[in-house]
Every structure is written in C-alpha cells, then in structure tokens.
Design a protein around this motif. Structure first.
Motif, PDB file in Angstrom:
ATOM      1  N   PRO A  22     -69.047  70.398 -42.533  1.00 51.86           N
ATOM      2  CA  PRO A  22     -68.225  69.405 -43.231  1.00 51.86           C
ATOM      3  C   PRO A  22     -66.727  69.653 -43.072  1.00 51.86           C
ATOM      4  O   PRO A  22     -65.937  68.712 -42.990  1.00 51.86           O
ATOM      5  CB  PRO A  22     -68.642  69.542 -44.695  1.00 51.86           C
ATOM      6  CG  PRO A  22     -69.989  70.136 -44.647  1.00 51.86           C
ATOM      7  CD  PRO A  22     -70.019  71.012 -43.444  1.00 51.86           C
ATOM      8  N   PHE A  25     -65.745  68.903 -39.115  1.00 48.64           N
ATOM      9  CA  PHE A  25     -65.749  67.486 -38.746  1.00 48.64           C
ATOM     10  C   PHE A  25     -64.914  66.621 -39.685  1.00 48.64           C
ATOM     11  O   PHE A  25     -64.864  65.403 -39.533  1.00 48.64           O
ATOM     12  CB  PHE A  25     -67.175  66.954 -38.669  1.00 48.64           C
ATOM     13  CG  PHE A  25     -67.916  67.459 -37.467  1.00 48.64           C
ATOM     14  CD1 PHE A  25     -67.481  67.165 -36.189  1.00 48.64           C
ATOM     15  CD2 PHE A  25     -69.034  68.253 -37.613  1.00 48.64           C
ATOM     16  CE1 PHE A  25     -68.158  67.637 -35.079  1.00 48.64           C
ATOM     17  CE2 PHE A  25     -69.713  68.722 -36.514  1.00 48.64           C
ATOM     18  CZ  PHE A  25     -69.279  68.419 -35.245  1.00 48.64           C
ATOM     19  N   GLY A  26     -64.271  67.223 -40.680  1.00 47.03           N
ATOM     20  CA  GLY A  26     -63.362  66.492 -41.557  1.00 47.03           C
ATOM     21  C   GLY A  26     -64.052  65.494 -42.463  1.00 47.03           C
ATOM     22  O   GLY A  26     -63.471  64.460 -42.808  1.00 47.03           O
ATOM     23  N   MET A  27     -65.269  65.786 -42.848  1.00 46.76           N
ATOM     24  CA  MET A  27     -65.973  64.887 -43.756  1.00 46.76           C
ATOM     25  C   MET A  27     -65.272  64.904 -45.106  1.00 46.76           C
ATOM     26  O   MET A  27     -65.007  65.942 -45.667  1.00 46.76           O
ATOM     27  CB  MET A  27     -67.424  65.316 -43.901  1.00 46.76           C
ATOM     28  CG  MET A  27     -68.194  65.233 -42.630  1.00 46.76           C
ATOM     29  SD  MET A  27     -69.835  65.900 -42.850  1.00 46.76           S
ATOM     30  CE  MET A  27     -70.496  65.656 -41.238  1.00 46.76           C
ATOM     31  N   GLY A  28     -64.946  63.760 -45.607  1.00 44.01           N
ATOM     32  CA  GLY A  28     -64.269  63.661 -46.890  1.00 44.01           C
ATOM     33  C   GLY A  28     -62.766  63.607 -46.767  1.00 44.01           C
ATOM     34  O   GLY A  28     -62.060  63.681 -47.777  1.00 44.01           O
ATOM     35  N   ASP A  29     -62.229  63.473 -45.558  1.00 43.25           N
ATOM     36  CA  ASP A  29     -60.776  63.399 -45.389  1.00 43.25           C
ATOM     37  C   ASP A  29     -60.191  62.140 -46.019  1.00 43.25           C
ATOM     38  O   ASP A  29     -59.009  62.111 -46.365  1.00 43.25           O
ATOM     39  CB  ASP A  29     -60.404  63.432 -43.901  1.00 43.25           C
ATOM     40  CG  ASP A  29     -60.489  64.836 -43.328  1.00 43.25           C
ATOM     41  OD1 ASP A  29     -60.573  65.794 -44.119  1.00 43.25           O
ATOM     42  OD2 ASP A  29     -60.486  64.960 -42.092  1.00 43.25           O
ATOM     43  N   ASP A  30     -61.010  61.107 -46.193  1.00 47.68           N
ATOM     44  CA  ASP A  30     -60.518  59.859 -46.749  1.00 47.68           C
ATOM     45  C   ASP A  30     -60.379  59.911 -48.270  1.00 47.68           C
ATOM     46  O   ASP A  30     -59.857  58.990 -48.882  1.00 47.68           O
ATOM     47  CB  ASP A  30     -61.441  58.708 -46.356  1.00 47.68           C
ATOM     48  CG  ASP A  30     -62.883  58.948 -46.799  1.00 47.68           C
ATOM     49  OD1 ASP A  30     -63.288  60.123 -46.897  1.00 47.68           O
ATOM     50  OD2 ASP A  30     -63.598  57.956 -47.035  1.00 47.68           O
ATOM     51  N   LYS A  31     -60.796  61.014 -48.898  1.00 53.19           N
ATOM     52  CA  LYS A  31     -60.742  61.142 -50.353  1.00 53.19           C
ATOM     53  C   LYS A  31     -59.574  62.034 -50.767  1.00 53.19           C
ATOM     54  O   LYS A  31     -59.120  62.878 -50.010  1.00 53.19           O
ATOM     55  CB  LYS A  31     -62.053  61.720 -50.867  1.00 53.19           C
ATOM     56  CG  LYS A  31     -63.235  60.833 -50.542  1.00 53.19           C
ATOM     57  CD  LYS A  31     -64.502  61.446 -51.050  1.00 53.19           C
ATOM     58  CE  LYS A  31     -65.637  60.492 -50.764  1.00 53.19           C
ATOM     59  NZ  LYS A  31     -66.706  61.082 -50.052  1.00 53.19           N
ATOM     60  N   PRO A  34     -61.682  66.008 -51.533  1.00 54.77           N
ATOM     61  CA  PRO A  34     -62.941  65.835 -50.803  1.00 54.77           C
ATOM     62  C   PRO A  34     -64.085  66.735 -51.265  1.00 54.77           C
ATOM     63  O   PRO A  34     -65.234  66.370 -51.126  1.00 54.77           O
ATOM     64  CB  PRO A  34     -62.566  66.157 -49.362  1.00 54.77           C
ATOM     65  CG  PRO A  34     -61.345  66.980 -49.449  1.00 54.77           C
ATOM     66  CD  PRO A  34     -60.643  66.558 -50.699  1.00 54.77           C
TER      67      PRO A  34
END
Length: 126
Positions: A22, A25-31, A34
């Motif tokens: 996570p 891969f930058g999962m949660g960058d839009d929060k 995150p």
C-alpha cells in the motif's frame, strides 16, 4: 534448507509485502489521512450521516496526543504477541518433553522404568 524454514521465510515475505505494497503503490494518496484507523473512519461516517448523534459513553482514558495513543496500542499488541508466543512455547516444550507413547508394545503410554526393573534372581528374600 529444511522445508519448514522455507515455509517460514515465505510467510515472512508475504507479511512484509502486505505491509509494504500500500505504501509503495501510493494507495490512499487521494485522502487527507490515508492510513487512519477504523475508529476514526467510523466516527467520520457517523457524523456525516447524523450530525446530531450523541455517543452513549465516553472513553475512560483519552491520551493527550496521537503518538501516545499509538504507543499504547503498540504496547498492547506487543504484550498480546508475547502471551501468544509464550503459550506456543509452553505447548511445544511440553510436547517435546512428554514421554513417547510408543514406549510400550501396545502404544498406550510410557513403559516400565528400566532403572526400577530388577532382576528376579537377585531380589532378596526369594
């Protein structure tokens, strides 16, 4: 390398990948936050759905900062892991030190103690 060692290494690698993917891969960058916990997300969802919601109770202890809260959580996790690891160690040691069940011909349990067995010829009084 033994088979159990290979399996353990693969399990450790899987855990590391699950923790690292996570972030990589930058999962949660839009929060904004995150990697917040489920408590924070639940509180946010409840206040969005019902702004007049009043909690039934308040926490017994509210840490002064997020760092202290996460430190207490880590301490709790470490203590729990220590207890579970201790229990596995006790179980393994007991199994290792237990007498073999195949010591008797019928396999029902430990056989007679060879040190206690005496030669019938040398028993006094016969």
């Amino acid at each position: 390398m033994k088979r159990s060692t290979k399996i353990n290494l693969l399990l450790v690698l899987a855990v590391v990948l699950l923790a690292a993917l996570p972030v990589v891969f930058g999962m949660g960058d839009d929060k904004d936050e995150p990697f917040t916990g489920s408590d924070t997300r639940a509180e946010t969802a409840i206040t969005e759905n019902d702004p007049d919601y009043k909690p039934w109770f308040s926490p017994l202890y509210e840490p002064p900062s997020g760092e202290i809260e996460s430190g207490l959580f880590a301490l709790q996790a470490a203590l729990g892991a220590g207890v579970v690891g201790y229990m596995f160690g006790v179980k393994r040691t007991r199994r290792k030190l237990a007498p073999e069940a195949s010591d008797t011909p019928d396999g029902s349990g430990p056989g007679p103690d060879p040190a206690a067995a005496q030669d019938p010829v040398s028993v006094p009084g016969r």
